[in-house]
Structure formats: C-alpha cells, structure tokens
Design a protein around this motif. Structure first.
Motif, PDB file in Angstrom:
ATOM      1  N   PRO A 162       0.808  -1.243   0.000  1.00 38.12           N
ATOM      2  CA  PRO A 162       0.000   0.000   0.000  1.00 38.12           C
ATOM      3  C   PRO A 162       0.831   1.278   0.000  1.00 38.12           C
ATOM      4  O   PRO A 162       0.389   2.294  -0.535  1.00 38.12           O
ATOM      5  N   GLN A 163       2.021   1.245   0.587  1.00 43.90           N
ATOM      6  CA  GLN A 163       2.822   2.466   0.658  1.00 43.90           C
ATOM      7  C   GLN A 163       3.231   2.984  -0.714  1.00 43.90           C
ATOM      8  O   GLN A 163       3.614   4.148  -0.875  1.00 43.90           O
ATOM      9  N   TYR A 164       3.142   2.109  -1.745  1.00 42.88           N
ATOM     10  CA  TYR A 164       3.512   2.515  -3.100  1.00 42.88           C
ATOM     11  C   TYR A 164       2.307   2.762  -4.000  1.00 42.88           C
ATOM     12  O   TYR A 164       2.490   3.147  -5.161  1.00 42.88           O
ATOM     13  N   TRP A 165       1.095   2.554  -3.511  1.00 46.79           N
ATOM     14  CA  TRP A 165      -0.079   2.682  -4.365  1.00 46.79           C
ATOM     15  C   TRP A 165      -0.216   4.085  -4.945  1.00 46.79           C
ATOM     16  O   TRP A 165      -0.591   4.261  -6.105  1.00 46.79           O
ATOM     17  N   GLY A 166       0.070   5.092  -4.140  1.00 53.75           N
ATOM     18  CA  GLY A 166      -0.020   6.468  -4.632  1.00 53.75           C
ATOM     19  C   GLY A 166       0.925   6.717  -5.789  1.00 53.75           C
ATOM     20  O   GLY A 166       0.580   7.417  -6.760  1.00 53.75           O
ATOM     21  N   ILE A 167       2.117   6.123  -5.704  1.00 50.20           N
ATOM     22  CA  ILE A 167       3.094   6.306  -6.774  1.00 50.20           C
ATOM     23  C   ILE A 167       2.635   5.597  -8.044  1.00 50.20           C
ATOM     24  O   ILE A 167       2.800   6.116  -9.148  1.00 50.20           O
TER      25      ILE A 167
ATOM     26  N   ILE B 232       2.185   7.147 -11.744  1.00 45.13           N
ATOM     27  CA  ILE B 232       2.779   6.553 -12.934  1.00 45.13           C
ATOM     28  C   ILE B 232       1.739   6.354 -14.032  1.00 45.13           C
ATOM     29  O   ILE B 232       1.967   6.672 -15.205  1.00 45.13           O
ATOM     30  N   CYS B 233       0.576   5.849 -13.646  1.00 43.52           N
ATOM     31  CA  CYS B 233      -0.512   5.658 -14.626  1.00 43.52           C
ATOM     32  C   CYS B 233      -0.958   6.986 -15.214  1.00 43.52           C
ATOM     33  O   CYS B 233      -1.224   7.091 -16.418  1.00 43.52           O
ATOM     34  N   LEU B 234      -1.017   8.016 -14.362  1.00 43.77           N
ATOM     35  CA  LEU B 234      -1.404   9.342 -14.832  1.00 43.77           C
ATOM     36  C   LEU B 234      -0.391   9.877 -15.834  1.00 43.77           C
ATOM     37  O   LEU B 234      -0.764  10.440 -16.879  1.00 43.77           O
ATOM     38  N   LEU B 235       0.890   9.694 -15.546  1.00 42.12           N
ATOM     39  CA  LEU B 235       1.929  10.162 -16.457  1.00 42.12           C
ATOM     40  C   LEU B 235       1.841   9.463 -17.809  1.00 42.12           C
ATOM     41  O   LEU B 235       2.038  10.082 -18.863  1.00 42.12           O
ATOM     42  N   MET B 236       1.552   8.170 -17.789  1.00 42.87           N
ATOM     43  CA  MET B 236       1.416   7.432 -19.046  1.00 42.87           C
ATOM     44  C   MET B 236       0.236   7.938 -19.864  1.00 42.87           C
ATOM     45  O   MET B 236       0.300   8.002 -21.100  1.00 42.87           O
ATOM     46  N   LEU B 237      -0.838   8.320 -19.176  1.00 35.58           N
ATOM     47  CA  LEU B 237      -1.994   8.898 -19.876  1.00 35.58           C
ATOM     48  C   LEU B 237      -1.642  10.256 -20.473  1.00 35.58           C
ATOM     49  O   LEU B 237      -2.054  10.580 -21.594  1.00 35.58           O
ATOM     50  N   LEU B 238      -0.885  11.063 -19.723  1.00 32.29           N
ATOM     51  CA  LEU B 238      -0.495  12.377 -20.229  1.00 32.29           C
ATOM     52  C   LEU B 238       0.384  12.249 -21.466  1.00 32.29           C
ATOM     53  O   LEU B 238       0.365  13.108 -22.353  1.00 32.29           O
ATOM     54  N   ALA B 239       1.141  11.158 -21.546  1.00 33.76           N
ATOM     55  CA  ALA B 239       2.059  10.964 -22.672  1.00 33.76           C
ATOM     56  C   ALA B 239       1.322  10.751 -23.992  1.00 33.76           C
ATOM     57  O   ALA B 239       1.897  11.002 -25.058  1.00 33.76           O
TER      58      ALA B 239
ATOM     59  N   GLN C 277      17.509   7.566  -7.768  1.00 34.85           N
ATOM     60  CA  GLN C 277      16.440   8.271  -7.070  1.00 34.85           C
ATOM     61  C   GLN C 277      16.313   7.750  -5.642  1.00 34.85           C
ATOM     62  O   GLN C 277      16.581   6.576  -5.364  1.00 34.85           O
ATOM     63  N   ASN C 278      15.875   8.612  -4.744  1.00 33.18           N
ATOM     64  CA  ASN C 278      15.687   8.197  -3.348  1.00 33.18           C
ATOM     65  C   ASN C 278      14.566   7.180  -3.206  1.00 33.18           C
ATOM     66  O   ASN C 278      14.637   6.261  -2.396  1.00 33.18           O
ATOM     67  N   ASN C 279      13.496   7.363  -4.003  1.00 36.95           N
ATOM     68  CA  ASN C 279      12.380   6.421  -3.952  1.00 36.95           C
ATOM     69  C   ASN C 279      12.684   5.237  -4.867  1.00 36.95           C
ATOM     70  O   ASN C 279      12.885   5.421  -6.076  1.00 36.95           O
ATOM     71  N   PRO C 280      12.738   4.006  -4.348  1.00 34.10           N
ATOM     72  CA  PRO C 280      13.151   2.856  -5.166  1.00 34.10           C
ATOM     73  C   PRO C 280      12.208   2.543  -6.320  1.00 34.10           C
ATOM     74  O   PRO C 280      12.649   2.057  -7.365  1.00 34.10           O
ATOM     75  N   LEU C 281      10.896   2.815  -6.151  1.00 40.78           N
ATOM     76  CA  LEU C 281       9.958   2.552  -7.240  1.00 40.78           C
ATOM     77  C   LEU C 281      10.183   3.532  -8.386  1.00 40.78           C
ATOM     78  O   LEU C 281      10.226   3.136  -9.559  1.00 40.78           O
TER      79      LEU C 281
END
Length: 311
Positions: free
Chosen positions: A19-24, A28-35, A160-164
């Motif tokens: 769950p701690q990565y769900w927001g990320i 990511i999905c939003l960025l792919m849509l913007l692309a 990056q600091n965030n591994p995901l």
C-alpha cells in the motif's frame, strides 16, 4: 552477521505492490496517460503548470531570479522576471517531452537536426572514448533520446531516493541510453571510456570544493567540478561539448543537437585554467536557450571564507 544485500538497478520488487507505493503507481498511470495526449494539449498544460509552480515554489523562484540577476545583469527587472517564469514553463514542457521520449518516441520524427556529429565519429574511429560535456537542460531525457537517433550515448546518473521511481526511470532510460553508469561507479565510467563509449557528463552544478575549484561562471566565482580532468587523463578520452535545445514555434517545435570540436588540450597542467574553459563552454551553450536550463538550483551556494554569500 547478516550479509548486506544490494539491489539490481531496474529490478522489480514484490514490495512495490504494498500500500505504501499505491499512490506512486497512480501517479505513474497518470503520467502514461499524459504521454498520449496531443502536443497541443501537452504544451498548454505545461504552460499552466509552469506558471503555477513559479507562483507556488517561492524558494525555487527566489533562487532562479537571483541566478538570472547574477548571470545576466544586462536584463532589466521586468524582463528577468518574465524569463524566470519561462524557466519553470520550459521545465514543465521538458517533463512532457521526456514522457514522449519514453512512451511515444515517434512524436520526434522529422523534428530533429544535428550539427557536428563528425567530431564524435572521428574520435571513436581513432580509438578514443568521448566525454560529452553538457548541461542540466530542462529537456531531460528527451535530449538523450534525440541524440540516440545518431549515436549510442551512455549516461551518468544519480539513483532516485524512492526505489519505485528509480526502477521506473532506469527502465525507461534503458530504451534510450546504451549504458547507465552510477555516479559513484568511477571504475565503470573509466572502463566505458577506455572501451570507446560516448558518455554524457554535466560538470555544471555546485558539489562543493572536495573535487573542484572556485572559477568564474558568468563572471561570478562558483565551485566548479574538476573530476573530469582525472577521467580524461586516466582513460585517454576526448572531451567534446554537446548541447541540445528546443527552438521554433512551441506549437510545432524543432530540436537541435549541437556538437563542437574536441577541447584541447584537456586536461592541461593548470586545474583552474581547465575549470575556466569548461565554464566558458557551458556559458556559450546556455546563451543559446537560457530558459531551458535548471536555474532553480543554487549554482553559487558554496562560498569559502572571503567570498560574499549570494543567497
């Protein structure tokens, strides 16, 4: 005693599903849509987001204005403010250009030109590696992608600091760069140079004076990296300036790769002289498209005793 484990760059971990990565993942999905949005919408969104960031990120705005004041004293206050805002807009445009490079690279087709490719080709044909001296442009990985249409670049990167996020960026960059070299892996960097690779390297930020000297940058004393001198000396590589930038109508932009003749002799016997020469190269690059540089970094933060604080 427990053995220390090291992660493999770009490797997926099952922990990324927690769950701690769900927001990320949502981001990511939003960025792919913007692309996949048309460029007409992308650049309008980027302009709006850039203006919002300029108003909201007060510390970054203040740093940008101060940097421009120091580096372009000939600009009047109103023009400097307009250009500072454009820095943030160009940064956001660069985000969409990066997304296009990662997920919709065909968008760049027929939009790219190059000048000076023969300098890299001649150096590699003579058996030399190439250290490409560049800047932290807001075009981000879009610049790497357009370069990869003409030659195989490697890149030095900082995890990056965030591994995901690190996994995502590493995997996306793997479609662009021949090799990604950790900034701490000096042996790997030297090995690739000795093997004749062309590696993008940007000595344009303030990392203190452990591996640098104070040298003028736009006429202002700045902590300037000198690590590339040792890299060039050990690997027998050639230093070649490279700059990529956007030009023309933003509604239908074009992209230019500018490659200049090798810098010789580099390294010389004088560390300060070399730092001044590299800073002059970077200055000439930035004057081509000033707002496409990351001016929101504190380029003049290191101030040894005897130097006036600038921020």
């Amino acid at each position: 005693m427990t053995q220390k484990t090291t992660s493999i760059p770009g490797q997926f971990r099952w922990s990324f599903l927690l769950p701690q990565y769900w927001g990320i993942w949502i981001v990511i999905c939003l960025l792919m849509l913007l692309a996949i949005l048309p460029w007409s919408i992308q650049h309008r969104l980027a302009s709006a987001l850039g203006r919002f960031a300029f108003k909201s990120l007060k510390s970054r705005r203040k740093t940008t204005l101060r940097n421009l004041e120091l580096c372009f004293p000939e600009w009047d206050t109103e023009y400097r403010y307009q250009q500072a805002e454009q820095v943030f807009i160009d940064m956001m445009i660069g985000v969409f250009e990066t997304l296009n490079a990662w997920y919709r690279p065909q968008w760049f087709k027929q939009r790219v030109s190059i000048e000076g490719l023969e300098h890299i080709q001649q150096a590699q044909a003579a058996g030399h590696g190439v250290l490409l001296l560049g800047t932290h442009s807001s075009m981000l990985d879009a610049g790497g992608y357009i370069c990869a249409q003409y030659f195989d670049p490697d890149v030095v990167y900082r995890p990056q600091n965030n591994p995901l996020f690190d996994m995502l960026i590493y995997r996306c960059r793997a479609t662009i760069y021949a090799n990604q070299i950790d900034h701490d892996d000096m042996r790997g960097l030297i090995r690739h140079l000795k093997n004749g690779h062309a590696i993008w390297y940007s000595p344009d930020q303030d990392f203190g004076l452990k591996q640098g000297v104070m040298a003028p940058f736009f006429g202002v004393a700045a902590a300037t990296l000198t690590a590339h001198r040792r890299l060039l000396k050990i690997s027998k590589a050639v230093a070649i300036p490279l700059y990529f930038y956007r030009y023309g109508d933003i509604k239908d932009p074009r992209y230019k790769i500018l490659i200049q003749a090798p810098v010789t002799p580099l390294p010389s016997e004088d560390e300060l002289s070399d730092a001044i020469r590299v800073n002059q190269i970077i200055e000439s690059q930035l004057r081509i498209a000033p707002t496409q540089y990351m001016w929101f970094h504190r380029r003049f933060k290191t101030r040894p005793e005897g130097y006036e604080k600038l921020y």
